[in-house]
Scaffold this motif. Structure first.
Motif, mmCIF file in Angstrom:
data_model
loop_
_atom_site.group_PDB
_atom_site.id
_atom_site.type_symbol
_atom_site.label_atom_id
_atom_site.label_comp_id
_atom_site.label_asym_id
_atom_site.label_seq_id
_atom_site.Cartn_x
_atom_site.Cartn_y
_atom_site.Cartn_z
ATOM 1 N N ILE A 51 102.343 91.296 52.051
ATOM 2 C CA ILE A 51 102.072 91.834 50.718
ATOM 3 C C ILE A 51 101.052 90.933 50.032
ATOM 4 N N PRO A 52 99.925 91.498 49.568
ATOM 5 C CA PRO A 52 98.933 90.676 48.867
ATOM 6 C C PRO A 52 99.457 90.256 47.490
ATOM 7 N N VAL A 53 99.211 88.994 47.165
ATOM 8 C CA VAL A 53 99.652 88.424 45.899
ATOM 9 C C VAL A 53 98.470 87.714 45.255
ATOM 10 N N LYS A 54 98.257 87.973 43.964
ATOM 11 C CA LYS A 54 97.224 87.290 43.191
ATOM 12 C C LYS A 54 97.905 86.532 42.064
ATOM 13 N N LEU A 55 97.443 85.312 41.811
ATOM 14 C CA LEU A 55 98.033 84.492 40.754
ATOM 15 C C LEU A 55 96.932 83.965 39.850
ATOM 16 N N ASN A 56 97.055 84.253 38.560
ATOM 17 C CA ASN A 56 96.169 83.715 37.530
ATOM 18 C C ASN A 56 96.988 82.768 36.662
ATOM 19 N N VAL A 57 96.454 81.587 36.407
ATOM 20 C CA VAL A 57 97.147 80.589 35.599
ATOM 21 C C VAL A 57 96.189 80.054 34.554
ATOM 22 N N GLY A 82 103.437 95.726 41.078
ATOM 23 C CA GLY A 82 103.332 95.487 39.642
ATOM 24 C C GLY A 82 102.982 94.046 39.360
ATOM 25 N N SER A 83 102.999 93.706 38.095
ATOM 26 C CA SER A 83 102.672 92.332 37.712
ATOM 27 C C SER A 83 103.844 91.724 36.939
ATOM 28 N N HIS A 84 103.912 90.416 37.023
ATOM 29 C CA HIS A 84 104.954 89.651 36.344
ATOM 30 C C HIS A 84 104.271 88.501 35.623
ATOM 31 N N GLU A 85 104.641 88.298 34.365
ATOM 32 C CA GLU A 85 104.040 87.236 33.563
ATOM 33 C C GLU A 85 105.092 86.203 33.193
ATOM 34 N N TYR A 86 104.630 84.971 33.064
ATOM 35 C CA TYR A 86 105.502 83.868 32.692
ATOM 36 C C TYR A 86 104.695 82.936 31.808
ATOM 37 N N GLN A 87 105.328 82.447 30.745
ATOM 38 C CA GLN A 87 104.645 81.436 29.944
ATOM 39 C C GLN A 87 105.652 80.455 29.390
ATOM 40 N N ASP A 88 105.157 79.279 29.102
ATOM 41 C CA ASP A 88 105.987 78.210 28.572
ATOM 42 C C ASP A 88 105.129 77.390 27.618
#
Length: 184
Positions: A51-57, A82-88
């Motif tokens: 499964i292709p995964v892209k990560l933007n930080v 879909g996309s999943h977002e995380y922030q701290d």
């Protein structure tokens, strides 16, 4: 099931990147470039279980004083599901002079030149960390010696019962920090 594993992997990566970002701010000896709005964006792609995964930080300085910096760490994981977002957001102590990342052990450090597209060849201090909970996981952080900022983070893990094997390079792709802007 695959979607749950991808979410778990995304959360693990986001936590590692957050630790790396906080590590940077808690180990710097000089911060002459530190200013509100200073940011760096990172991007990486990998494949997990076909499964292709892209990560933007994005790591951004929201505020600071003589002893602390308030940092925003934002991560967005994109998959075909879909996309999943995380922030701290948190305050990081600038007076600490440690090379610790929570949940990891520093295995070795050395110097190396690293090439990044748009930035060129940079001299870096390289730090290799092993996860305390996943001993087959390794994070390598490349910190630019001149600017004292992470320009690349490599995360690899061998397959375990809980996690599939993977390799992800997060490269700096954009920044407004002097010395890290494209073409500089």
């Amino acid at each position: 099931m695959e979607s749950k594993k991808l979410i778990l992997i995304g959360v693990v990566i986001a936590i590692v990147v957050i630790g790396a970002g906080y590590w940077y701010f808690t180990t710097s000896q000089k911060l002459p470039w530190l200013f509100k709005g200073a940011y760096a964006k990172y991007y990486g792609e990998t494949t997990v279980l076909f499964i292709p995964v892209k990560l933007n930080v994005r790591l951004e300085v929201l505020d600071f004083n003589s002893t602390h910096a308030k940092l925003l760490m934002y991560a967005k994981l994109e998959t075909p599901f879909g996309s999943h977002e995380y922030q701290d957001v948190g305050w990081s102590d600038l007076t600490k002079k440690t090379y610790k990342i929570e949940g990891a052990i520093l295995k070795k450090s050395y110097e190396q030149e690293v090439y990044l597209e748009g930035i060129g060849v940079r001299k870096c201090n390289v730090y290799e960390y092993q996860s305390k909970t996943e001993p087959k996981s390794l994070m390598i952080m490349y910190v630019d010696k001149e600017v004292v900022w992470p320009i690349k983070i490599k995360y690899t893990t061998e397959a375990t019962k809980m996690m599939p094997s993977m390799s992800l390079d997060l490269n700096l792709v954009e920044s407004n920090i002097p010395g890290l802007k494209k073409g500089k």
